[in-house]
Design a protein around this motif. Structure first.
Motif, short mmCIF file in Angstrom:
data_model
loop_
_atom_site.label_atom_id
_atom_site.label_comp_id
_atom_site.label_asym_id
_atom_site.label_seq_id
_atom_site.Cartn_x
_atom_site.Cartn_y
_atom_site.Cartn_z
N GLU A 27 34.75 57.84 45.78
CA GLU A 27 35.71 57.95 46.88
C GLU A 27 36.23 56.59 47.35
N GLU A 217 28.15 65.50 48.50
CA GLU A 217 29.48 65.84 49.01
C GLU A 217 29.49 65.94 50.53
N VAL A 220 29.26 62.34 51.92
CA VAL A 220 30.55 61.66 51.81
C VAL A 220 31.49 62.13 52.92
N SER A 224 33.13 59.88 56.21
CA SER A 224 34.58 59.72 56.26
C SER A 224 35.14 59.97 57.65
#
Length: 244
Positions: A27, A217, A220, A224
């Motif tokens: 990412e 996931e 992440v 964010s």
């Protein structure tokens, strides 16, 4: 989602930690991967391509002096760090009646004190600089529902308390959340007693196994800006377990 982010990940050499590193790199983040196992870190570096910005650092998270030295390194080489994933942990799969005192100390030193040391030093750095940041603490379903290994279970329950307290202490600059997965297909699952595995599975409403990359996931996402309104929360990735 993570461009311009610089993330510290502990316990990064294998299992969930390794997938978190991969997810962050994919990412667009830079990652400082920490692990006690130097060979695992070397293998992690070899598995990444030249486009990835990955740094590795070998240390024992349970040693306060080692963590202090690491943050001197961070100040000198990566002063723009803004994210921390406390992931390093140990599971001995023992009944509390069989634990020796030194074994209790080892689990609590790594699973609790390691999180405290990193949170304290990371939090102090960003608060002094008045910079925004994120901490993700890896807990476990066993911290919420109990464990066949009581010392491990209490260590993961402690992380839920640490998460909420740090969310208050580090506001408004640092968001702090916990992730509490069910059984995940890593080497740790191989030593969970069979009866406990069956119990976990019998409670789940979704019959798809939770994989390390699934946990990554979620981490992440929480790192964010899409998770900008979450702090002090626990994300229990458990296929709907323990709802009934």
């Amino acid at each position: 989602m993570l461009k311009k982010r610089k993330v510290i990940v502990t316990g990064a050499g294998s299992g969930i930690g390794k997938e978190i590193v991969k997810g962050c790199l994919n990412e667009g983040a830079s990652v400082i991967a920490c692990d006690i196992n130097g060979n695992s870190l070397n293998n992690l570096s070899l598995a990444m391509d030249d486009r990835n910005v990955l740094y590795t650092y070998q240390l024992d998270v349970s040693k306060y002096e080692a963590v202090t030295k690491f943050f001197y390194y961070i100040e000198a080489e990566h002063s723009d760090v803004d994210c921390l994933v406390n992931n390093a942990g140990i599971y001995l799969a023992k009944n509390i009646l069989d634990y020796q005192a030194d074994e209790m100390d080892k689990v609590l030193d790594i699973n609790v004190k390691g999180f405290i040391y990193f949170s304290q030093m990371f939090g102090k750095k960003l608060l002094e600089e008045k910079r925004k940041g994120v901490i993700i603490n890896m807990s476990s379903v066993s911290g919420m529902e109990g464990s066949s290994d009581a010392i491990y279970g209490l260590s993961k329950a402690a992380i839920l308390g640490l998460t909420k307290s740090c969310a208050m202490n580090f506001s408004p600059y640092i968001r702090v959340n916990a992730v509490a997965p069910t059984m995940v297909n890593t080497t740790m699952m191989g030593i969970i007693p069979d009866w406990r595995k069956e119990e976990y599975l019998s409670h789940q409403l979704i019959n798809t196994p939770v994989l390390p990359e699934d946990v990554a996931e979620t981490v992440v996402f929480l790192l964010s800006d899409k998770a900008k309104h979450y702090t002090g929360a626990t994300f229990d990735i458990n296929n709907g377990g323990y709802l009934r």
